[in-house]
Design an enzyme around this catalytic site. Structure first.
Site, PDB file in Angstrom:
ATOM      1  N   SER A  45       2.518  -7.272  -4.224  1.00  0.00           N
ATOM      2  CA  SER A  45       2.390  -8.405  -5.145  1.00  0.00           C
ATOM      3  C   SER A  45       3.448  -8.276  -6.228  1.00  0.00           C
ATOM      4  O   SER A  45       3.881  -7.154  -6.555  1.00  0.00           O
ATOM      5  CB  SER A  45       0.986  -8.408  -5.776  1.00  0.00           C
ATOM      6  OG  SER A  45       0.943  -9.268  -6.892  1.00  0.00           O
TER       7      SER A  45
ATOM      8  N   TYR B 144      -4.720  -2.769 -10.250  1.00  0.00           N
ATOM      9  CA  TYR B 144      -4.104  -3.419  -9.093  1.00  0.00           C
ATOM     10  C   TYR B 144      -2.588  -3.280  -9.130  1.00  0.00           C
ATOM     11  O   TYR B 144      -1.956  -2.909  -8.126  1.00  0.00           O
ATOM     12  CB  TYR B 144      -4.508  -4.889  -9.058  1.00  0.00           C
ATOM     13  CG  TYR B 144      -4.039  -5.626  -7.821  1.00  0.00           C
ATOM     14  CD1 TYR B 144      -4.646  -5.398  -6.589  1.00  0.00           C
ATOM     15  CD2 TYR B 144      -3.005  -6.565  -7.882  1.00  0.00           C
ATOM     16  CE1 TYR B 144      -4.222  -6.070  -5.446  1.00  0.00           C
ATOM     17  CE2 TYR B 144      -2.583  -7.240  -6.758  1.00  0.00           C
ATOM     18  CZ  TYR B 144      -3.189  -6.996  -5.548  1.00  0.00           C
ATOM     19  OH  TYR B 144      -2.774  -7.657  -4.420  1.00  0.00           O
TER      20      TYR B 144
END
Length: 235
Positions: free
Chosen positions: A145, A158
């Site tokens: 990401s 994350y």
């Protein structure tokens, strides 16, 4: 008729019960691969398996919690006994964790994200490497990401886990540079998945690309003809 691009390839996809993993599994099966579907839920995997086989594809189920290190370590030998090799590994499974200031993150939440998003993929590389080396063109694809590179506020578990995963993948790419294995990383961008909805609950998912729309890049990276390695590729 055009020859399926992944005919007779053996492909393992983690997080295959929903979202991008599910879409990639369907895309691979459609292109002739035997897909090994890995996720925690047996029932969810059976739904995907039924749909793939109804469409004429081939699939096998691997219900497995990736934080169970001993079972992950045993995966490679188990697959060797049945298939003898692995052509494609897609490390897609991940969890978001809680969006919170760094100083408010409970240790158990941090450790669970790292265990799932980083440590499990290291264990998978370790147990699957002998099988990938038995392939004439082993292909490894991880999912990242943009937050891995932006250090976005409140996303620490994350984003840190994805940054670590990128380094893990590039290290493996460098270590396999003289082999038939190619290792790459896909950044699919904003995609209409359950995780995205969890992170952005007010967002209109109808405005986002679907997992099926981003699956094509995973097919291209899995092909024996794809020769690049160690790259982050945006879909």
């Amino acid at each position: 008729m055009t020859e399926p691009r992944l005919k007779d390839r053996i492909a393992l996809i983690t997080g295959a019960s929903r979202g991008i993993g599910r879409a990639v599994a369907f895309a691979y099966a459609r292109e002739g691969a035997h897909v090994l579907l890995l996720a925690r839920s047996q029932a969810a995997l059976e739904e995907v398996d039924d749909a793939i086989k109804e469409a004429g594809g081939k699939a096998s189920l691997i219900p497995l919690n990736l934080t169970d290190g001993k079972r992950v370590d045993a995966l490679g030998p188990t697959l060797y006994e049945r298939f003898g090799r692995l052509d494609i590994f897609v490390g897609n499974a991940a969890i978001l964790g809680r969006l919170s200031p760094l100083t408010h993150i409970a240790s158990e939440h941090w450790e669970r994200v790292m265990a799932t998003n980083v440590t499990a993929n290291w264990r998978l590389i370790r147990t699957l490497d002998p099988l990938l080396r038995r392939s004439d063109a082993g292909r490894v694809i991880f999912v990242t990401s943009s937050v891995a590179r932006t250090a976005k506020a409140y996303w620490a578990p994350y984003s840190v886990s994805k940054a670590a995963l990128e380094t893990l993948a590039r290290t493996y790419a460098n270590e396999t540079a003289d082999s038939a294995i190619k290792v790459n990383i896909v950044d699919p961008g904003a995609t209409a998945t359950r995780m995205r909805a969890e992170a952005y609950p007010g967002e209109d998912q109808a405005s986002l690309p679907t997992p099926e729309q981003v699956a094509e890049i995973f097919v291209e990276l899995a092909m024996p003809s794809f020769a690049r390695t160690g790259e982050i590729i945006e879909s």
